[in-house]
Write a protein that holds these residues in place. Structure first.
Motif, PDB file in Angstrom:
ATOM      1  N   ARG A 166      -0.607  -2.806   2.901  1.00 45.24           N
ATOM      2  CA  ARG A 166      -0.188  -4.055   2.271  1.00 45.24           C
ATOM      3  C   ARG A 166      -0.561  -4.007   0.800  1.00 45.24           C
ATOM      4  O   ARG A 166      -1.562  -3.409   0.406  1.00 45.24           O
ATOM      5  CB  ARG A 166      -0.791  -5.277   2.941  1.00 45.24           C
ATOM      6  CG  ARG A 166      -2.289  -5.386   2.778  1.00 45.24           C
ATOM      7  CD  ARG A 166      -2.803  -6.627   3.460  1.00 45.24           C
ATOM      8  NE  ARG A 166      -4.253  -6.678   3.368  1.00 45.24           N
ATOM      9  CZ  ARG A 166      -4.983  -7.555   3.985  1.00 45.24           C
ATOM     10  NH1 ARG A 166      -4.423  -8.463   4.738  1.00 45.24           N
ATOM     11  NH2 ARG A 166      -6.282  -7.551   3.852  1.00 45.24           N
ATOM     12  N   ASP A 223       1.827  -4.114   7.235  1.00 45.61           N
ATOM     13  CA  ASP A 223       3.127  -3.629   7.684  1.00 45.61           C
ATOM     14  C   ASP A 223       3.065  -2.126   7.899  1.00 45.61           C
ATOM     15  O   ASP A 223       2.265  -1.430   7.259  1.00 45.61           O
ATOM     16  CB  ASP A 223       4.211  -3.917   6.636  1.00 45.61           C
ATOM     17  CG  ASP A 223       4.492  -5.399   6.473  1.00 45.61           C
ATOM     18  OD1 ASP A 223       4.612  -6.098   7.485  1.00 45.61           O
ATOM     19  OD2 ASP A 223       4.594  -5.840   5.299  1.00 45.61           O
ATOM     20  N   ASP A 224       3.950  -1.620   8.762  1.00 43.45           N
ATOM     21  CA  ASP A 224       4.055  -0.170   8.927  1.00 43.45           C
ATOM     22  C   ASP A 224       4.453   0.449   7.596  1.00 43.45           C
ATOM     23  O   ASP A 224       5.312  -0.079   6.895  1.00 43.45           O
ATOM     24  CB  ASP A 224       5.100   0.182   9.985  1.00 43.45           C
ATOM     25  CG  ASP A 224       4.637  -0.163  11.388  1.00 43.45           C
ATOM     26  OD1 ASP A 224       3.415  -0.166  11.635  1.00 43.45           O
ATOM     27  OD2 ASP A 224       5.498  -0.427  12.239  1.00 43.45           O
ATOM     28  N   GLN A 227      -0.797   1.412   8.629  1.00 42.08           N
ATOM     29  CA  GLN A 227      -0.244   0.202   8.030  1.00 42.08           C
ATOM     30  C   GLN A 227      -0.821  -0.009   6.637  1.00 42.08           C
ATOM     31  O   GLN A 227      -1.894   0.475   6.306  1.00 42.08           O
ATOM     32  CB  GLN A 227      -0.529  -1.005   8.913  1.00 42.08           C
ATOM     33  CG  GLN A 227       0.223  -0.936  10.235  1.00 42.08           C
ATOM     34  CD  GLN A 227       0.167  -2.246  10.980  1.00 42.08           C
ATOM     35  OE1 GLN A 227      -0.795  -2.991  10.898  1.00 42.08           O
ATOM     36  NE2 GLN A 227       1.231  -2.538  11.716  1.00 42.08           N
TER      37      GLN A 227
END
Length: 147
Positions: A84, A108-109, A82
Motif C-alpha cells: 500500500r 492490496d495484492d 501485499q
C-alpha cells in the motif's frame, strides 16, 4: 537527577541532535521516454516483515537546474506480497517540497510486473538494481539524469 545520570542524559541528547539524517542511495531501475524511476536502496530492508520502500519519478528530460520530481513511499508485506502507498511527495523546480499526501489505504495484492512488482522483488527477494547509484535525486539530475 544526580551528576552521572544527568551528564549521561545530556550526552545522549547532544548525540541525537548531532546525528545526520538518514542516508539515501538512489538507483535507477526503470525508465520510459518521459519518466525515470529510482529506488532508495537504503529503504529496502524489511523490518518485522514489512519494507517501507521509497521510489522516485523524475522527468527523463529537462534542465539540470530543474529539480522537479515526486517520491512515493510504499509499504510491502513480504509474507503475503501485499502493498500500500503510505505517502506521496511532490517537489518543485527548486527541489523544495510542494505537496505531501499521507495515505492509509487498504493492503492490496502487488502485481508481479511493473514498477510495484519490481519494488516488491527488491525488498522481499533481496534483489537490488544493478546500476550506478547517487546519494540524492539532485545528484542524479545534475549527472544528466542517468545518461
Amino acid at each position: 537527577m544526580r551528576g552521572i545520570a544527568k551528564l549521561t542524559l545530556i550526552s545522549v541528547a547532544a548525540l541525537a541532535a548531532a546525528t545526520p539524517a538518514a542516508a539515501e542511495n538512489w538507483a535507477r531501475f526503470s525508465a520510459s521516454d518521459r519518466v525515470v524511476y529510482l529506488v532508495d536502496q537504503d529503504t529496502l530492508t524489511p523490518v518485522d516483515g514489512v519494507a517501507t520502500a521509497r521510489f522516485a519519478r523524475v522527468p527523463a528530460q529537462g534542465d539540470a537546474t530543474d529539480l522537479s520530481h515526486e517520491t512515493e513511499e510504499l509499504a510491502i508485506r513480504c509474507s503475503d506480497g501485499q502493498s500500500r502507498t503510505t505517502a506521496m511527495v511532490t517537489y518543485g523546480p527548486d527541489g523544495a517540497e510542494t505537496d505531501r499526501i499521507a495515505e492509509d489505504g487498504a493492503w492490496d495484492d502487488t502485481p508481479s510486473g511493473g514498477i510495484y512488482g519490481g519494488i516488491k522483488s527488491f525488498a522481499c527477494e533481496d534483489m537490488r538494481p544493478q546500476a550506478r547509484s547517487w546519494p540524492t535525486i539532485a545528484d542524479f539530475i545534475a549527472a544528466g539524469r542517468g545518461d
